[in-house]
Motif scaffolding. Structure first.
Motif, short mmCIF file in Angstrom:
data_model
loop_
_atom_site.label_atom_id
_atom_site.label_comp_id
_atom_site.label_asym_id
_atom_site.label_seq_id
_atom_site.Cartn_x
_atom_site.Cartn_y
_atom_site.Cartn_z
N GLY A 66 0.80 -1.21 0.00
CA GLY A 66 0.00 0.00 0.00
C GLY A 66 0.84 1.27 0.00
N ALA A 67 1.99 1.21 0.66
CA ALA A 67 2.83 2.40 0.79
C ALA A 67 3.66 2.68 -0.45
CB ALA A 67 3.75 2.26 2.00
N THR A 68 4.02 1.64 -1.21
CA THR A 68 4.96 1.82 -2.31
C THR A 68 4.36 1.63 -3.70
OG1 THR A 68 5.70 -0.49 -2.22
CG2 THR A 68 6.88 1.10 -0.84
N LEU A 69 3.36 0.74 -3.85
CA LEU A 69 2.77 0.48 -5.16
C LEU A 69 1.30 0.91 -5.24
CD1 LEU A 69 4.22 -3.04 -6.16
CD2 LEU A 69 5.17 -0.76 -6.54
N CYS A 70 0.50 0.42 -4.32
CA CYS A 70 -0.94 0.71 -4.34
C CYS A 70 -1.20 2.01 -3.59
CB CYS A 70 -1.72 -0.45 -3.72
SG CYS A 70 -3.49 -0.38 -4.03
N THR A 71 -0.56 3.06 -4.06
CA THR A 71 -0.63 4.35 -3.37
C THR A 71 -1.94 5.07 -3.68
OG1 THR A 71 0.56 5.33 -5.23
CG2 THR A 71 1.87 4.65 -3.33
N ARG A 72 -2.21 6.09 -2.89
CA ARG A 72 -3.47 6.82 -3.05
C ARG A 72 -3.56 7.45 -4.43
NH1 ARG A 72 -3.01 9.32 1.13
NH2 ARG A 72 -4.44 8.21 2.50
N SER A 73 -2.50 8.12 -4.86
CA SER A 73 -2.46 8.72 -6.20
C SER A 73 -1.33 8.07 -6.99
CB SER A 73 -2.25 10.23 -6.12
OG SER A 73 -1.03 10.53 -5.46
N LYS A 74 -1.53 7.93 -8.27
CA LYS A 74 -0.55 7.34 -9.19
C LYS A 74 -0.08 5.95 -8.74
CE LYS A 74 1.15 11.88 -10.65
NZ LYS A 74 2.34 12.77 -10.79
N PRO A 75 -1.02 5.02 -8.50
CA PRO A 75 -0.61 3.66 -8.14
C PRO A 75 0.11 2.98 -9.29
CG PRO A 75 -2.97 3.74 -8.61
CD PRO A 75 -2.49 5.16 -8.57
N CYS A 116 0.16 0.09 -10.90
CA CYS A 116 -0.57 -1.16 -11.14
C CYS A 116 0.21 -2.11 -12.05
CB CYS A 116 -1.93 -0.86 -11.76
SG CYS A 116 -3.02 0.12 -10.70
N ASP A 117 1.00 -1.57 -12.97
CA ASP A 117 1.70 -2.43 -13.94
C ASP A 117 2.72 -3.35 -13.28
OD1 ASP A 117 0.26 -1.32 -15.98
OD2 ASP A 117 1.81 0.11 -16.58
N ILE A 118 3.21 -3.00 -12.10
CA ILE A 118 4.19 -3.86 -11.44
C ILE A 118 3.66 -4.42 -10.12
CG2 ILE A 118 6.19 -2.75 -12.51
CD1 ILE A 118 6.60 -1.14 -9.96
N CYS A 119 2.36 -4.29 -9.91
CA CYS A 119 1.76 -4.84 -8.69
C CYS A 119 1.70 -6.35 -8.78
CB CYS A 119 0.36 -4.26 -8.50
SG CYS A 119 -0.53 -5.00 -7.10
N PRO A 120 2.13 -7.07 -7.76
CA PRO A 120 2.16 -8.54 -7.83
C PRO A 120 0.79 -9.20 -7.88
CG PRO A 120 2.66 -7.80 -5.61
CD PRO A 120 2.65 -6.58 -6.47
N VAL A 121 -0.26 -8.48 -7.46
CA VAL A 121 -1.60 -9.08 -7.45
C VAL A 121 -2.54 -8.35 -8.41
CG1 VAL A 121 -1.37 -10.02 -5.12
CG2 VAL A 121 -2.22 -7.69 -5.42
N ALA A 122 -1.98 -7.64 -9.38
CA ALA A 122 -2.79 -6.82 -10.28
C ALA A 122 -3.79 -7.65 -11.08
CB ALA A 122 -1.88 -6.04 -11.23
N GLU A 123 -3.41 -8.88 -11.44
CA GLU A 123 -4.30 -9.67 -12.30
C GLU A 123 -5.61 -10.04 -11.61
OE1 GLU A 123 -3.15 -14.21 -12.30
OE2 GLU A 123 -1.29 -13.03 -12.38
N GLY A 124 -5.63 -10.00 -10.27
CA GLY A 124 -6.86 -10.32 -9.56
C GLY A 124 -7.57 -9.10 -9.02
N CYS A 125 -7.06 -7.90 -9.31
CA CYS A 125 -7.61 -6.67 -8.74
C CYS A 125 -8.89 -6.27 -9.48
CB CYS A 125 -6.58 -5.55 -8.81
SG CYS A 125 -7.18 -3.98 -8.15
#
Length: 355
Positions: free
Chosen positions: A187-196, A198-207
Motif C-alpha cells: 500500500g505504501a509503495t505500489l498501491c498508493t493513493r495517487s498514481k498507483p 498497477c503495472d508492477i503490482c504482484p496481485v494486479a491480475e486479480g484486482c
C-alpha cells in the motif's frame, strides 16, 4: 484469485522488493513495533524514521519510557502532531511496566490499553509475536478496497466490517508477520493513493478495481465538509531578561500537556489579561498572521510580540506559567506551530544581536 494465491504472489514480491531495513524492522520486539505503529498512525514513514530513532535511543525499553516524565516524552514527540498518541504511549508504558514489562498476548487485552486499537494490536502480535492476526491500517484498507472493489468510505462502519472480514480471510497462518509487513509495503509503495503502480503490482491480475477501471475511485473518500476557521491571538511575552512566558496546557484537548504561549480570542482579552497581572508593556509588535490546520478545523493566529517594562516573578499560577530562557525552550514539548514561531523569532532576534 484465492487467498492462497494472493499470499503466494505477495510473498514472492516482498522477498524480492519489500522494505526490510526500516529502523523498527530491526531488533524486532513488541515494544519497538508498538512505538512504530503508534508513530505511523496518520504519519508518513519518511517523517517517522528520525523521530523513531531519537525516541528509542532515549527510551530503549518500555520500563525507561514508563519511568520518564511526561514532559520529556512530549518533547521527543514535538512536531509529530496528534499528541494524544504520546500521552497514551506513556500511560500504556506504565501499565505494561507494572506487568513486568510484558505486553499482553491477545488482541482483546492489547486493545484495552490506551491508544491501541484492533489494527495496532494485530500488527504487534503478528510482527513481533508471529501470531496470525489481521490488520486494517490505511494502506491495507486501500489495497483490499481496490482488490475486491469495495465501494464506500472505509471509515464507514459497514464498509469497515466488510474490509475486516476480507483481511481476516486473507491473513495466512504461516509467515503472518511478513504478510503484515508486505501488505503495508504494498500500500505504501505500489498501491498508493495517487498514481498507483498497477503495472508492477504482484496481485494486479486479480484486482477488481483495475478490471473495472475504478482504481482512481477506490477506496471512496470521506464525505467532504467545509472546515470551520478559529481565530486566536498568540502572545509572545518577554521580560527584561529576554525570557518568554509559556503556559502548560490542560492534559485534555488540543495540544494537551504541551507548553504553549498564552492565547486569546481578541486583542481586548489580551489587554485585560495583562492588566489583571499588572504587566506594563514597554514595546509591542504584531507579527504576520499564520494558519495551522487540524483535521476538523483551521486555526488562524496572529502573534503579538511584547516586552515587559516591570520585573516579574519567575514562576506563577502553581507552575502552570513559567518564564523560560531561550536555551531552555528546546527541552520542552511544544506544539509544532508554536515551536516554529519561537524558533523564527529567537533566530531572528539572535541574528540582530550579532549584527
Amino acid at each position: 484469485m484465492s487467498p492462497e494465491q494472493f499470499q503466494q504472489k505477495l510473498f514472492i514480491w516482498f522477498d524480492r522488493h519489500g522494505r526490510k531495513d526500516l529502523p523498527w524492522q530491526l531488533d524486532i520486539n513488541p515494544y519497538r513495533v508498538w512505538v512504530s505503529e503508534i508513530m505511523l498512525q496518520q504519519t508518513q514513514v519518511v517523517s517517522v524514521i528520525g523521530y523513531f530513532n531519537r525516541f528509542v535511543a532515549r527510551f530503549p525499553t518500555v520500563q525507561s519510557l514508563a519511568s520518564a516524565e511526561l514532559d520529556e516524552v512530549l518533547q521527543h514527540w514535538s512536531g509529530l502532531g496528534y499528541y494524544a498518541r504520546a500521552r497514551n504511549l506513556h500511560k500504556t508504558a506504565q501499565i505494561v511496566a507494572d506487568n513486568a514489562g510484558v505486553f499482553p498476548q491477545t488482541v482483546a487485552e492489547l486493545s484495552a490499553l490506551p491508544g491501541i486499537g484492533r489494527s495496532t494490536a494485530g500488527a504487534i502480535l503478528s510482527i513481533a509475536c508471529g501470531q496470525s492476526q489481521p490488520i486494517l491500517d490505511g494502506n491495507v484498507k486501500r489495497v483490499l478496497a481496490r482488490f475486491h472493489a469495495v465501494h464506500g468510505w472505509p471509515g464507514d462502519s459497514n464498509v469497515a466490517v466488510q474490509l475486516w472480514q476480507i483481511s481476516q480471510r486473507y491473513t495466512p497462518t504461516q509467515r503472518a508477520g511478513d504478510y503484515t509487513q508486505a501488505m503495508m509495503d504494498l500500500g505504501a509503495t505500489l498501491c498508493t493513493r495517487s498514481k498507483p503502480l498497477c503495472d508492477i503490482c504482484p496481485v494486479a491480475e486479480g484486482c477488481q478495481a483495475r478490471q473495472q477501471g475504478l482504481v482512481k475511485q477506490l477506496p471512496g473518500s470521506k464525505p467532504r465538509k467545509d472546515l470551520p476557521v478559529k481565530q486566536l491571538h498568540f502572545l509572545l511575552l518577554l521580560d527584561k531578561e529576554n525570557r518568554i512566558l509559556l503556559e502548560r496546557r490542560p492534559q485534555t484537548g488540543i495540544w494537551g500537556g504541551l507548553w504553549s504561549v498564552p492565547e486569546f480570542a481578541d486583542p481586548q482579552a489580551l489587554q485585560d489579561w495583562c492588566l489583571q497581572r499588572h504587566y506594563r508593556i514597554h514595546a509591542s509588535q504584531t507579527l504576520p498572521g499564520q494558519r495551522h490546520s487540524f483535521s476538523h478545523y483551521h486555526l488562524d493566529y496572529i502573534p503579538l510580540l511584547a516586552k515587559l517594562e516591570n520585573p516579574i516573578n519567575n514562576v506563577m499560577e502553581g507552575g502552570r506559567a513559567v518564564w523560560y530562557k531561550t536555551v531552555e525552550i528546546t527541552t520542552l514539548g511544544l506544539p509544532a506551530p508554536v515551536k516554529r514561531l519561537l524558533q523564527q523569532y529567537f533566530t531572528e532576534d539572535q541574528n540582530d544581536e550579532n549584527d
